[in-house]
Design a protein around this motif. Structure first.
Motif, PDB file in Angstrom:
ATOM      1  N   SER A   2       0.830  -1.209   0.000  1.00 33.68           N
ATOM      2  CA  SER A   2       0.000   0.000   0.000  1.00 33.68           C
ATOM      3  C   SER A   2       0.861   1.255   0.000  1.00 33.68           C
ATOM      4  CB  SER A   2      -0.927   0.005   1.213  1.00 33.68           C
ATOM      5  OG  SER A   2      -1.827  -1.081   1.164  1.00 33.68           O
ATOM      6  N   LEU A   3       2.035   1.159   0.626  1.00 30.40           N
ATOM      7  CA  LEU A   3       2.976   2.278   0.592  1.00 30.40           C
ATOM      8  C   LEU A   3       3.441   2.530  -0.846  1.00 30.40           C
ATOM      9  CD1 LEU A   3       4.715   4.368   2.092  1.00 30.40           C
ATOM     10  CD2 LEU A   3       6.430   2.582   2.430  1.00 30.40           C
ATOM     11  N   LEU A   4       3.741   1.465  -1.587  1.00 28.79           N
ATOM     12  CA  LEU A   4       4.122   1.622  -2.990  1.00 28.79           C
ATOM     13  C   LEU A   4       2.980   2.212  -3.812  1.00 28.79           C
ATOM     14  CD1 LEU A   4       6.129  -1.625  -3.862  1.00 28.79           C
ATOM     15  CD2 LEU A   4       7.012   0.648  -3.327  1.00 28.79           C
ATOM     16  N   PHE A   5       1.743   1.875  -3.437  1.00 28.69           N
ATOM     17  CA  PHE A   5       0.583   2.390  -4.169  1.00 28.69           C
ATOM     18  C   PHE A   5       0.469   3.908  -4.059  1.00 28.69           C
ATOM     19  CE2 PHE A   5      -4.040   3.455  -4.046  1.00 28.69           C
ATOM     20  CZ  PHE A   5      -4.291   3.270  -5.390  1.00 28.69           C
ATOM     21  N   MET A   6       1.143   4.508  -3.099  1.00 30.30           N
ATOM     22  CA  MET A   6       1.108   5.961  -2.978  1.00 30.30           C
ATOM     23  C   MET A   6       1.674   6.643  -4.221  1.00 30.30           C
ATOM     24  SD  MET A   6      -0.410   6.534  -0.164  1.00 30.30           S
ATOM     25  CE  MET A   6      -1.304   4.992  -0.449  1.00 30.30           C
ATOM     26  N   ILE A   7       2.496   5.925  -4.987  1.00 28.77           N
ATOM     27  CA  ILE A   7       3.056   6.507  -6.218  1.00 28.77           C
ATOM     28  C   ILE A   7       1.956   6.726  -7.260  1.00 28.77           C
ATOM     29  CG2 ILE A   7       4.697   6.200  -8.104  1.00 28.77           C
ATOM     30  CD1 ILE A   7       6.401   4.517  -6.155  1.00 28.77           C
ATOM     31  N   PRO A   8       1.250   5.670  -7.713  1.00 29.13           N
ATOM     32  CA  PRO A   8       0.179   5.924  -8.687  1.00 29.13           C
ATOM     33  C   PRO A   8      -0.969   6.740  -8.109  1.00 29.13           C
ATOM     34  CG  PRO A   8       0.164   3.625  -7.989  1.00 29.13           C
ATOM     35  CD  PRO A   8       1.439   4.226  -7.468  1.00 29.13           C
ATOM     36  N   LEU A   9      -1.240   6.606  -6.815  1.00 27.05           N
ATOM     37  CA  LEU A   9      -2.301   7.413  -6.220  1.00 27.05           C
ATOM     38  C   LEU A   9      -1.959   8.893  -6.305  1.00 27.05           C
ATOM     39  CD1 LEU A   9      -4.950   7.666  -4.665  1.00 27.05           C
ATOM     40  CD2 LEU A   9      -3.656   7.375  -2.543  1.00 27.05           C
ATOM     41  N   SER A  10      -0.721   9.238  -6.018  1.00 30.07           N
ATOM     42  CA  SER A  10      -0.285  10.633  -6.103  1.00 30.07           C
ATOM     43  C   SER A  10      -0.360  11.137  -7.537  1.00 30.07           C
ATOM     44  CB  SER A  10       1.152  10.767  -5.583  1.00 30.07           C
ATOM     45  OG  SER A  10       1.241  10.351  -4.237  1.00 30.07           O
ATOM     46  N   GLN A  54      -0.058  -4.655  -8.054  1.00 32.71           N
ATOM     47  CA  GLN A  54       0.389  -3.265  -8.153  1.00 32.71           C
ATOM     48  C   GLN A  54       0.167  -2.704  -9.553  1.00 32.71           C
ATOM     49  OE1 GLN A  54       1.642  -1.107  -5.930  1.00 32.71           O
ATOM     50  NE2 GLN A  54       1.664  -2.488  -4.184  1.00 32.71           N
ATOM     51  N   LEU A  55       0.394  -3.514 -10.567  1.00 38.80           N
ATOM     52  CA  LEU A  55       0.273  -3.040 -11.946  1.00 38.80           C
ATOM     53  C   LEU A  55      -1.174  -2.669 -12.280  1.00 38.80           C
ATOM     54  CD1 LEU A  55       2.627  -5.673 -13.628  1.00 38.80           C
ATOM     55  CD2 LEU A  55       3.170  -3.301 -13.036  1.00 38.80           C
ATOM     56  N   SER A  56      -2.102  -3.551 -11.932  1.00 35.09           N
ATOM     57  CA  SER A  56      -3.518  -3.253 -12.184  1.00 35.09           C
ATOM     58  C   SER A  56      -3.990  -2.087 -11.333  1.00 35.09           C
ATOM     59  CB  SER A  56      -4.369  -4.493 -11.893  1.00 35.09           C
ATOM     60  OG  SER A  56      -4.044  -5.543 -12.761  1.00 35.09           O
ATOM     61  N   ASP A  57      -3.506  -2.037 -10.100  1.00 37.57           N
ATOM     62  CA  ASP A  57      -3.905  -0.963  -9.196  1.00 37.57           C
ATOM     63  C   ASP A  57      -3.429   0.386  -9.715  1.00 37.57           C
ATOM     64  OD1 ASP A  57      -5.358  -0.270  -7.005  1.00 37.57           O
ATOM     65  OD2 ASP A  57      -3.876  -0.853  -5.511  1.00 37.57           O
ATOM     66  N   ALA A  58      -2.211   0.427 -10.251  1.00 40.79           N
ATOM     67  CA  ALA A  58      -1.684   1.676 -10.795  1.00 40.79           C
ATOM     68  C   ALA A  58      -2.518   2.146 -11.990  1.00 40.79           C
ATOM     69  CB  ALA A  58      -0.226   1.487 -11.207  1.00 40.79           C
ATOM     70  N   ALA A  59      -2.891   1.207 -12.856  1.00 39.92           N
ATOM     71  CA  ALA A  59      -3.675   1.562 -14.040  1.00 39.92           C
ATOM     72  C   ALA A  59      -5.043   2.113 -13.655  1.00 39.92           C
ATOM     73  CB  ALA A  59      -3.822   0.345 -14.947  1.00 39.92           C
ATOM     74  N   SER A  70     -10.210  -5.821 -13.765  1.00 35.27           N
ATOM     75  CA  SER A  70     -11.534  -5.561 -14.340  1.00 35.27           C
ATOM     76  C   SER A  70     -11.866  -4.071 -14.274  1.00 35.27           C
ATOM     77  CB  SER A  70     -12.604  -6.365 -13.598  1.00 35.27           C
ATOM     78  OG  SER A  70     -12.343  -7.754 -13.671  1.00 35.27           O
ATOM     79  N   ALA A  71     -11.549  -3.453 -13.132  1.00 28.96           N
ATOM     80  CA  ALA A  71     -11.811  -2.023 -12.979  1.00 28.96           C
ATOM     81  C   ALA A  71     -10.983  -1.209 -13.962  1.00 28.96           C
ATOM     82  CB  ALA A  71     -11.505  -1.590 -11.546  1.00 28.96           C
ATOM     83  N   ALA A  72      -9.707  -1.557 -14.121  1.00 29.67           N
ATOM     84  CA  ALA A  72      -8.839  -0.825 -15.042  1.00 29.67           C
ATOM     85  C   ALA A  72      -9.378  -0.881 -16.465  1.00 29.67           C
ATOM     86  CB  ALA A  72      -7.417  -1.395 -14.988  1.00 29.67           C
TER      87      ALA A  72
END
Length: 452
Positions: free
Chosen positions: A286-294, A369-374, A431-433
């Motif tokens: 989740s810490l890494l997810f801060m990159i695409p979230l930002s 992480q890849l799908s989450d970033a997209a 699916s969301a992406a």
């Protein structure tokens, strides 16, 4: 904020807006990481209790924060149109609404938290820690929500460094408060994982105080005279914000809730060691997810500004540029996580069995992480277009109609066990992406046809 005329200028402005948001998001999440890591050092039971508490709190925080995030595109469009006189009114009404939402969350916690924890059938000590961790957090609900409104007000104008500076000041304070209250240092009571909740709740008050100070100390912000002329709460203004913010908040809630729901299922179905390993892997990923979230939040700012000014072509250029950069960066970060997953696991615990489990969870985290970033960056673009209702439906179907059922089936009907839930998360995010991509393609075609 200012107009750009070339791709290079867009990259420069986007970077200027992005990096303070990234530092801010990492700092916010670092508070939770510190809570988790320091609680893990207090004991595996403390780590499990904080894991459960955090899992209950995360979707509530992100969902309601998503409602308040509507301030960003609202102000962005007003700036693009040159209607600065309306900004102060919008911010004050959002502040009023934030207090109401904080009270709603607090009352809901009082009414439903005991029953939720009872249904989870946790070990008695884990449930006790989770409950009192959340009670500690609750002392900071009002200042947290109000400071987020001010943050989105700052961010929408491109002043993303303000909140970054505030978080950099408060992060070490939060860590020190954790040290005092978790381990009972300098005469303070030793509260274990519970102390992490109180430390974070107190930190939210510090963030709010510094945010208020910035509205008076920075000339360009002071010019809005936010608190010089109070206006009455307006139900119509709240309705306008909720019309955009509610579907935004629900979309974010449904995404965050799948992680929390999976943690709750893991807590009911598996051992304390698995709960701790699952939480360690989820917490760091989740810490890494801060990159695409930002990057998503920065995209909302620039796209909203360009759309407010009627520059559709520029908004589209920002969109594809931001999405491509997000995927590139998170791919590089995932490679580093693969090679460093063992030392990262040891940051959370020194129990070899838990470390081994966490390393396995990290492998699945790399893929999601890849799908989450997209999906995150695509949602950020759609918010900039003030498109929220259809993305909400896409999120609901993807996360809860596809992701959770498939994960539950894999976890219970195959030999994958808890890892089946993580595969379900990957399926839901992918699916969301895909859904958001189709929606953005439709939006771009619609605006292109309007211009022709």
């Amino acid at each position: 904020m200012y107009p750009t005329h070339s791709l290079l200028e867009k990259i420069k402005l986007y970077s200027i807006i992005l990096w303070p948001i990234l530092v801010t998001q990492i700092s916010y999440h670092a508070m939770n990481v510190i809570d988790t890591m320091m609680s893990g050092r207090a004991g595996t039971t403390d780590l499990a209790g904080v894991a459960v508490g955090s899992s209950l709190w995360a979707p509530i925080l992100t969902g309601f924060n998503g409602i308040l995030m509507a301030v960003t595109p609202i102000i962005g469009h007003l700036l693009g149109k040159g209607e600065k006189q309306e900004i102060s009114r919008s911010v004050l009404q959002a502040l009023y609404l934030s207090v109401v939402l904080a009270v709603v969350v607090y009352v809901a916690g009082v009414l439903f938290l005991p029953s939720i924890l009872s249904l989870m059938q946790l070990e008695a000590e884990v449930a006790y820690i989770a409950k009192h961790y959340l009670i500690g957090l609750s002392i900071g609900l009002v200042p947290l929500f109000a400071s987020n409104v001010l943050r989105f007000f700052f961010d929408a104008q491109g002043y993303t460094r303000i909140t970054m500076v505030i978080l950099l000041i408060t992060l070490p304070i939060s860590a020190f408060l954790n040290y005092l209250l978790i381990f009972g240092s300098f005469g303070f009571p030793r509260l274990g994982g519970i102390g992490a909740g109180y430390a974070t709740g107190l930190t939210y008050w510090i963030i709010f105080g510094l945010s208020l100070l910035m509205t008076k100390r920075i000339p360009s912000i002071r010019a809005y005279r936010l608190f010089s002329h109070w206006i009455r709460p307006s139900l119509s203004a709240w309705k306008a914000q909720l019309a955009l913010g509610l579907p935004m908040g629900l979309s974010i809630f449904f995404e965050a809730s799948i992680f929390s729901f999976v943690t709750l299922l893991v807590s009911r179905m598996f051992t304390t060691d698995i709960i701790a390993a699952h939480q360690a892997a989820l917490n760091f990923s989740s810490l890494l997810f801060m990159i695409p979230l930002s990057m998503s939040m920065a995209l909302t700012i620039v796209v909203a500004y360009e759309m407010g000014a009627g520059r559709v072509k520029d908004a589209k250029q920002y969109s594809w540029m931001g999405i491509a950069l997000s995927m590139l960066i998170i791919t590089i970060a995932s490679v580093f996580l693969y090679f460093l997953r063992e030392p990262v696991a040891y940051l959370y615990t020194d129990h070899p069995d838990v470390v081994a489990l966490a390393m396995s969870f990290f492998l699945f985290a790399i893929f999601y992480q890849l799908s989450d970033a997209a999906q995150a960056t695509l949602q950020g673009v759609l918010r900039g277009y003030k498109d929220a209702t259809v993305p909400f439906v896409i999120a609901l179907i993807s996360y809860w109609g596809i992701g959770i059922p498939s994960g539950y089936w894999l976890a219970t009907q195959t030999n994958l066990g808890p890892f089946g839930f993580w595969i379900g998360i990957i399926i839901g995010l992918t699916s969301a992406a895909i859904g958001f991509w189709i929606r953005l393609y439709y939006i771009n075609r619609r605006f292109s046809s309007l211009r022709s």
